[in-house]
Design an enzyme around this catalytic site. Structure first.
Site, PDB file in Angstrom:
ATOM      1  N   ASP A   1      -7.494  -4.674  -5.457  1.00 17.11           N
ATOM      2  CA  ASP A   1      -6.683  -5.026  -4.286  1.00 17.11           C
ATOM      3  C   ASP A   1      -6.950  -6.451  -3.797  1.00 17.11           C
ATOM      4  OD1 ASP A   1      -4.873  -4.785  -2.102  1.00 17.11           O
ATOM      5  OD2 ASP A   1      -6.512  -4.238  -0.766  1.00 17.11           O
TER       6      ASP A   1
ATOM      7  N   GLU B   1       0.841  -1.214   0.000  1.00 14.89           N
ATOM      8  CA  GLU B   1       0.000   0.000   0.000  1.00 14.89           C
ATOM      9  C   GLU B   1       0.871   1.258   0.000  1.00 14.89           C
ATOM     10  OE1 GLU B   1      -1.344  -2.913   1.523  1.00 14.89           O
ATOM     11  OE2 GLU B   1      -2.461  -2.704  -0.337  1.00 14.89           O
TER      12      GLU B   1
ATOM     13  N   ASN C   1      -0.842  -7.787  -3.809  1.00 16.10           N
ATOM     14  CA  ASN C   1      -1.374  -6.899  -4.847  1.00 16.10           C
ATOM     15  C   ASN C   1      -0.303  -6.004  -5.468  1.00 16.10           C
ATOM     16  OD1 ASN C   1      -1.843  -5.692  -1.986  1.00 16.10           O
ATOM     17  ND2 ASN C   1      -1.748  -3.896  -3.315  1.00 16.10           N
TER      18      ASN C   1
HETATM   19  O1  LIG Z   1       0.164  -5.199   0.851  1.00 18.78           O
HETATM   20  C1  LIG Z   1       0.663  -5.325   1.955  1.00 18.78           C
HETATM   21  O2  LIG Z   1       1.864  -5.288   2.150  1.00 18.78           O
HETATM   22  C2  LIG Z   1      -0.294  -5.597   3.066  1.00 18.78           C
HETATM   23  C3  LIG Z   1       0.139  -5.814   4.366  1.00 18.78           C
HETATM   24  C4  LIG Z   1      -0.804  -6.137   5.364  1.00 18.78           C
HETATM   25  C5  LIG Z   1      -0.221  -6.368   6.704  1.00 18.78           C
HETATM   26  O3  LIG Z   1       1.017  -6.438   6.783  1.00 18.78           O
HETATM   27  O4  LIG Z   1      -0.896  -6.477   7.715  1.00 18.78           O
HETATM   28  C6  LIG Z   1      -2.177  -6.235   4.987  1.00 18.78           C
HETATM   29  C7  LIG Z   1      -2.493  -5.995   3.630  1.00 18.78           C
HETATM   30  N1  LIG Z   1      -1.571  -5.675   2.725  1.00 18.78           N
HETATM   31  C8  LIG Z   1      -3.841  -6.123   3.126  1.00 18.78           C
HETATM   32  O5  LIG Z   1      -4.075  -5.927   1.933  1.00 18.78           O
HETATM   33  C9  LIG Z   1      -4.874  -6.526   3.993  1.00 18.78           C
HETATM   34  O6  LIG Z   1      -6.016  -6.725   3.582  1.00 18.78           O
HETATM   35  C10 LIG Z   1      -4.556  -6.728   5.352  1.00 18.78           C
HETATM   36  C11 LIG Z   1      -5.370  -7.100   6.396  1.00 18.78           C
HETATM   37  C12 LIG Z   1      -4.574  -7.158   7.480  1.00 18.78           C
HETATM   38  C13 LIG Z   1      -4.958  -7.508   8.850  1.00 18.78           C
HETATM   39  O7  LIG Z   1      -4.053  -7.830   9.619  1.00 18.78           O
HETATM   40  O8  LIG Z   1      -6.158  -7.483   9.167  1.00 18.78           O
HETATM   41  N2  LIG Z   1      -3.292  -6.846   7.139  1.00 18.78           N
HETATM   42  C14 LIG Z   1      -3.251  -6.583   5.839  1.00 18.78           C
END
Ligand SMILES: O=C(O)c1cc(C(=O)O)c2c(n1)C(=O)C(=O)c1cc(C(=O)O)[nH]c1-2
Length: 573
Positions: free
Chosen positions: A303, A177, A261
């Site tokens: 995403d 992100e 993503n």
């Molecule tokens: O693209 C990334 O590097 C990244 C990292 C993380 C993360 O490290 O928790 C999440 C996401 N994306 C993501 O897309 C996502 O839906 C998400 C949910 C969560 C969570 O812990 O509830 N982390 C993350």
């Protein structure tokens, strides 16, 4: 790691987040079973003293429970004989600036354990949010070594659980992100020296493709595509992080995981298939070389990060016992592959409310999209299912080999999506879309399903008011356990889905249950501590429904059911 694999088969231990290398999250124990689970009671509990989302689960090894927390990533070792006593505690000093670049709460998916080897003691591995990997002496709590894996100045954090294989510990990355180019790294257990590193995008040497990469399925794509499927240098800030779960086949010596993503979310800014984001990898664990890579969602527009659960099973396909890998993806499809060569065996919808795709062409491996739910500039796409959270996000699921069923805690959330342009700035959010999320057509935010991963048949399914974010654990006692966002731990009959027991915890659940035996008695343990992406509204108390990348709107009801907290609760008969 043969010793670790042995430990993972003993009922007295729960030595990996995934329970075992196949990530079955299945226990043979039957002491607690469908007949008596109604009598489960709290045995003991422990507050971690940390709020924010508690993901993953504790580990249990040789009579000790290892408990971890979200940032500041404290670790506690607790004796199962005297659970009122903390044997040792490890409280790392780390850069608090990490909190500002974590996308989805300051979570941590758990610890890893390595039994003592020739040249190292029994070791606990912890990933810190600020990007450091640390090795801790499992007996004493002393720091053995510390390595920097991710640079928070570039927006890269660490939330993934480390994964021990052979003499290495595998670590991923977060930050797609923020335009981070994702990689996975293997470090030597004994000294933290890097053994190999593999990227998701860029030149083949960086991605480490083997000479026979995708030779069984050349149509999935082979060489040069980590550059050619991007415009200019976009691959350098193109995402493809891996912060989900790994699985390992010790006969094939192959490691499985997903890259996430592409960045940014706004698809207009990165024409092309964006390989190899959104890919299921099968890699040689000794060298890191990829034997196969299957991209599920070429040129993602929603995403639908592909880092989720990888569950290994052996089932009959076309009359032949086959080594399989099953992956319930963010995009609402469940994929089952032959894990020796990556060949797609089946791909089907988690349910028929998934609408961005009509089906997957099993011959080409490509999704056949419905243009009505595409996203593009100067257009607000509405009613897209699943939402960016996916019908399946970060939970670890379970597989009962006797029933040949996977049990999945899922989301049932849809969304509206409007892209906007934005510049890339290192260490800053690089998303470029405004999201509104809301319950799916069934009127709830979550479901639990029992699934045959070869045929796609759902044996049973039940609705949950909120998403089941933390995944499931199954036992031979005909049980499937899971926690809910509003703070219940529940047990259902794994044949029918009937609810047999529930208990309201002090805070919502985004981690998974574990089960182990101590002094001949079976226990079930689970973290409470709401948070993660669905909990950001609770954490920050935001009033704008599009805030938290849309999570605040989706979970606006949650604050009426639970509040932050953090700890572990242990149950027995
Ligand atoms: O693209 C990334 O590097 C990244 C990292 C993380 C993360 O490290 O928790 C999440 C996401 N994306 C993501 O897309 C996502 O839906 C998400 C949910 C969560 C969570 O812990 O509830 N982390 C993350």
């Amino acid at each position: 790691n043969k010793e670790l694999e042995q430990l993972s088969k003993q009922n007295t231990n729960w030595v990996m987040q995934t329970k075992d290398y196949g990530s079955t999250h299945f226990s043979e124990m039957i002491d607690i079973n469908a007949n008596n689970v109604k009598n489960l009671k709290v045995a003991w509990s422990f507050s971690t003293g940390v709020l924010n989302g508690h993901e993953g689960g504790p580990l249990v090894v040789d009579g000790i429970m290892y408990v971890h927390t979200p940032y500041p990533n404290n670790v506690f070792a607790i004796s199962l004989d005297e659970p009122d006593k903390i044997l040792w505690q490890f409280k790392p000093k780390q850069n608090p600036a990490a909190r500002a670049v974590a996308c989805c709460d300051v979570v941590n998916r758990g610890l890893a354990y390595a039994p003592a080897g020739k040249d190292y003691p029994a070791t606990i591995f912890l990933n810190q949010l600020d990007g450091h990997v640390v090795a801790i002496n499992a007996k004493t709590g002393e720091l053995l070594w510390k390595m920097e894996n991710s640079d928070i100045a570039m927006g890269s954090t660490l939330t993934v659980a480390p994964f021990v294989v052979k003499d290495k510990v595998i670590v991923g990355t977060s930050g797609a992100e923020l335009g981070v180019r994702g990689y996975a790294t293997a470090y030597n257990i004994k000294d933290g020296k890097q053994a190999w590193r593999v990227y998701a995008t860029g030149p083949d040497e960086d991605i480490k493709l083997s000479k026979d990469f995708n030779s069984a399925n050349p149509h999935y794509g082979q060489f040069g595509l980590g550059l050619k499927t991007w415009e200019g240098d976009a691959w350098k800030i193109g995402g493809g992080t891996n912060w989900g779960w790994y699985a390992y086949d010790s006969d094939l010596e192959m490691l499985y995981y997903g890259s996430g993503n592409p960045a940014p979310w706004n698809e207009t800014m990165r024409p092309g298939d964006n390989k190899w984001t959104m890919t299921i990898w099968g890699r040689d664990v000794n060298t890191g070389e990829a034997k196969f890579g299957y991209q599920k969602t070429p040129h993602d527009e929603w995403d639908y990060a592909g880092v989720n659960y990888m569950g290994l099973s052996e089932q009959v396909v076309d009359g032949k016992k086959t080594k399989l890998l099953t992956h319930p993806d963010r995009n609402g499809l469940v994929y089952t592959l032959n894990r020796e060569n990556g060949t797609l065996v089946n791909a089907f919808k988690i349910d028929d409310t998934v609408n961005w795709v009509k089906k997957v062409d099993l011959k080409t491996g490509l999704p056949i999209r419905d243009p009505e739910y595409s996203t593009h500039m100067d257009h607000q796409a509405t009613g897209i299912c699943p939402s960016a959270m996916g019908y399946h996000n970060q939970g670890i699921e379970s597989y009962d080999p006797n029933k040949q069923l996977f049990f999945m805690g899922t989301n049932h959330i849809c969304m509206d999506w409007e892209p906007f342009m934005l510049p890339y700035r290192a260490g800053q959010f690089f998303v470029g879309a405004t999201l509104n999320m809301y319950p799916g057509p069934k009127g709830t935010l979550g479901q639990v399903k029992a699934m045959n991963s070869v045929t796609g048949k759902m044996e049973w399914e039940v609705q949950e008011k909120f998403a089941v974010w933390g995944g499931t654990t199954a036992t031979a006692g005909d049980l499937v356990f899971y926690g809910t966002l509003d703070g219940y731990i529940k047990a259902r009959h794994s044949k029918t889905g009937e609810e047999l027991w529930k208990f309201k915890l002090p805070s919502g659940v985004i981690g998974h249950p574990i089960t182990y035996k101590h002094n001949n008695k079976q226990y079930v343990a689970i973290y409470y501590g709401v948070g993660g992406w669905p909990g950001v509204g609770l954490v920050f108390d935001l009033a704008d429904p599009t805030a938290g990348l849309g999570a605040v709107g989706a979970f606006k009801e949650l604050a009426h059911y639970t509040q932050m907290g953090g700890g572990v609760m242990v149950f027995s008969l």
